[in-house]
Design a protein around this motif. Structure first.
Motif, short mmCIF file in Angstrom:
data_model
loop_
_atom_site.label_atom_id
_atom_site.label_comp_id
_atom_site.label_asym_id
_atom_site.label_seq_id
_atom_site.Cartn_x
_atom_site.Cartn_y
_atom_site.Cartn_z
N ALA A 299 -53.96 -4.64 47.11
CA ALA A 299 -52.68 -3.93 47.73
C ALA A 299 -53.18 -2.60 48.67
CB ALA A 299 -51.71 -3.31 46.66
N HIS A 300 -54.72 -2.44 48.78
CA HIS A 300 -54.92 -1.33 49.41
C HIS A 300 -56.04 -2.03 50.16
CE1 HIS A 300 -53.63 0.71 45.51
NE2 HIS A 300 -53.90 1.83 46.23
N GLY A 301 -56.59 -1.28 51.27
CA GLY A 301 -57.41 -1.55 52.46
C GLY A 301 -58.84 -1.48 52.25
N TYR A 302 -59.34 -1.27 50.71
CA TYR A 302 -60.80 -0.96 50.86
C TYR A 302 -61.43 -2.23 51.01
CZ TYR A 302 -59.12 3.39 48.87
OH TYR A 302 -58.52 4.77 48.78
N THR A 303 -62.64 -2.05 51.33
CA THR A 303 -63.77 -3.00 51.57
C THR A 303 -65.23 -2.85 50.99
OG1 THR A 303 -64.71 -2.25 53.53
CG2 THR A 303 -62.75 -3.94 53.62
N GLY A 304 -65.87 -3.77 50.74
CA GLY A 304 -67.22 -3.34 50.19
C GLY A 304 -67.23 -2.95 48.79
N TRP A 305 -68.24 -1.99 48.77
CA TRP A 305 -68.31 -1.30 47.46
C TRP A 305 -67.20 -0.19 46.93
CZ3 TRP A 305 -72.34 -2.54 44.51
CH2 TRP A 305 -73.40 -3.15 45.01
N ALA A 306 -66.39 0.01 48.03
CA ALA A 306 -65.26 0.73 47.98
C ALA A 306 -64.22 -0.10 47.10
CB ALA A 306 -64.52 1.56 48.93
N MET A 307 -64.09 -1.63 47.36
CA MET A 307 -63.30 -2.56 46.79
C MET A 307 -63.79 -2.43 45.45
SD MET A 307 -60.94 -4.83 46.64
CE MET A 307 -60.39 -5.01 48.39
N ALA A 308 -65.08 -2.84 45.11
CA ALA A 308 -65.78 -2.83 43.77
C ALA A 308 -65.18 -1.73 42.86
CB ALA A 308 -67.16 -3.04 43.80
N ASP A 309 -65.23 -0.45 43.52
CA ASP A 309 -64.82 0.94 42.78
C ASP A 309 -63.52 0.92 42.47
OD1 ASP A 309 -65.63 3.65 42.03
OD2 ASP A 309 -64.11 3.94 43.24
N ILE A 310 -62.52 0.57 43.46
CA ILE A 310 -61.11 0.47 42.83
C ILE A 310 -60.80 -0.66 41.91
CG2 ILE A 310 -60.34 -1.15 44.77
CD1 ILE A 310 -57.93 0.97 45.00
N LEU A 311 -61.57 -1.65 42.01
CA LEU A 311 -61.34 -2.59 40.74
C LEU A 311 -62.00 -1.93 39.47
CD1 LEU A 311 -62.59 -6.07 42.31
CD2 LEU A 311 -60.40 -5.72 41.34
N LEU A 312 -62.88 -1.13 39.58
CA LEU A 312 -63.31 -0.65 38.12
C LEU A 312 -62.05 0.39 37.72
CD1 LEU A 312 -66.90 -0.35 38.69
CD2 LEU A 312 -66.04 -2.04 37.08
#
Length: 403
Positions: free
Chosen positions: A300-313
């Motif tokens: 639901a957010h627009g993050y990519t790359g390592w930022a996507m991994a961080d928000i998953l955590l």
């Protein structure tokens, strides 16, 4: 002449035979006709009045049993005592279609609510002399004013919390605020206590970030060189952030860590006995709901790359805390404090114009955020044990005054 004591008097003597009035002269006692289907009163004693709704004792005729008052099944039924948070939607009213239909209804309600709020905002904007927005581009900037666009988007999310509770009550036939905790309510005192670990997360994340930047210098092209914008330019956006970010963050938690986590958990079997025991154990556990809700939150957010991994955590940690503490209060506190800092820092340094942009981040972000998440997780669990926070549903009579 009066008789002496002990002597019989004439009026005390019985009348001679034949002077009694005939028996038929006395009317018979009134007889009430028995109710239809009921036996005579002398044959069957009345049913016990202190057990309304229970079936009559054995031996009563069928017609008598059919007229016994049958209690109406309650419309709203809570989960059984001892149910963990992720399975609160599996009540006696549960059916396989309810989480699916509820999710679709919630999606439709979200669309209708956001559209309605937007139209009201647009009318007020035009009445106050604003220009008609062009709706060009895919970002969240509608009116060309950073403060107004930010306030509108936070409000659009903030109004969704009642929809989640209404959907649980209307579709799944369970207490509306069972999406909040195992006590079917928001535990406000526990939410206040959770703000302390959440504040520690923000402070630790900032400190670890500064330390990582000293060890692994960031790329100069992504370094934020913003400076203090002054109190006059800071006070209005910060008031908007302080007033609306808590509602926006809480609404996201109600949707992802409340509704979605419980919707997935409702499909877990009632027992682990039977075929494919490993699958039964897996789907009765909270992990399918934790993983699915974390992926949905990140998507639901627009993050990519390592930022996507961080928000998953981040989402996974918030969901795990929700299950371990029996409610979404810890996740709300963590989300609110994180977003207050995420919006407040750009507001103070003049970078709030890009608040809607969500992109990538360097891998060093994990070096600062993972230790901070570990600190908040252990802190919340320690505090929950210390405060004896309920982790499973309890008897409603025992939840009065609970934290």
């Amino acid at each position: 002449m009066h008789p002496h004591p002990g002597e019989p008097r004439p009026q005390d003597s019985p009348p001679p035979p034949g002077q009694y009035p005939p028996a038929q002269a006395y009317p018979p006692p009134p007889q009430q006709p028995p109710a239809q289907g009921y036996p005579p009163p002398q044959a069957y004693p009345p049913p016990p009045q202190h057990y309304p709704g229970y079936p009559p004792p054995p031996g009563y005729p069928i017609a008598y049993q059919q007229q016994w008052p049958v209690p109406k099944e309650p419309r709203i039924i809570p989960a059984p005592v001892g149910t963990p948070f992720h399975r609160l939607a599996r009540t006696p009213k549960h059916a396989a279609w309810r989480p699916v239909v509820g999710s679709l209804a919630l999606g439709g309600g979200v669309f209708a609510a956001t559209f309605g709020v937007f139209m009201v905002w647009l009318v007020c904007h035009l009445l106050l002399g604003g220009e008609m927005p062009t709706f060009e581009g895919a970002d969240a900037a509608f009116f060309g004013n950073t403060n107004e666009d930010l306030a509108l988007n936070l409000l659009l999310l903030g109004v969704l919390t009642p929809l989640v509770a209404l959907t649980a009550w209307l579709i799944q036939r369970r207490p509306a605020w069972s999406v909040a905790s195992v006590l079917n309510k928001v535990r406000w005192r526990w939410l206040a206590w959770c703000c302390l670990p959440a504040l520690a997360y923000v402070v630790a994340g900032t400190a670890f970030g500064l330390l990582v930047d000293q060890v692994v210098p960031p790329d100069e092209t992504v370094v934020d060189t913003g400076a203090w914008v002054g109190f006059a330019n800071f006070v209005v956006p910060m008031l908007i952030i302080l007033l609306l970010v808590p509602f926006q963050s809480a609404a996201e938690e109600f949707i992802f860590r409340g509704w979605l986590l419980q919707a997935v958990g409702a499909y877990g079997p009632d027992t682990v006995e039977g075929r494919a025991r490993w699958a039964r154990v897996l789907f009765r556990s909270p992990w399918p709901g934790i993983v699915i809700s974390a992926i949905a939150f990140a998507s639901a957010h627009g993050y990519t790359g390592w930022a996507m991994a961080d928000i998953l955590l981040f989402a996974g940690a918030a969901a795990w805390l929700t299950v371990r503490t029996g409610g979404i209060e810890a996740a709300i506190a963590l989300h609110v404090l994180n977003n207050l800092f995420a919006f407040g820092l750009p507001a103070a340094t003049g970078g709030l114009d890009d608040w809607s942009e969500q992109g990538g981040a360097p891998w060093t972000l994990l070096l600062s955020d993972v230790p901070a998440l570990a600190i908040v997780v252990f802190s919340v669990i320690w505090l929950a044990n210390r405060k004896r926070i309920a982790r499973v549903s309890e008897n409603p009579a025992r939840t009065v005054g609970a934290v």
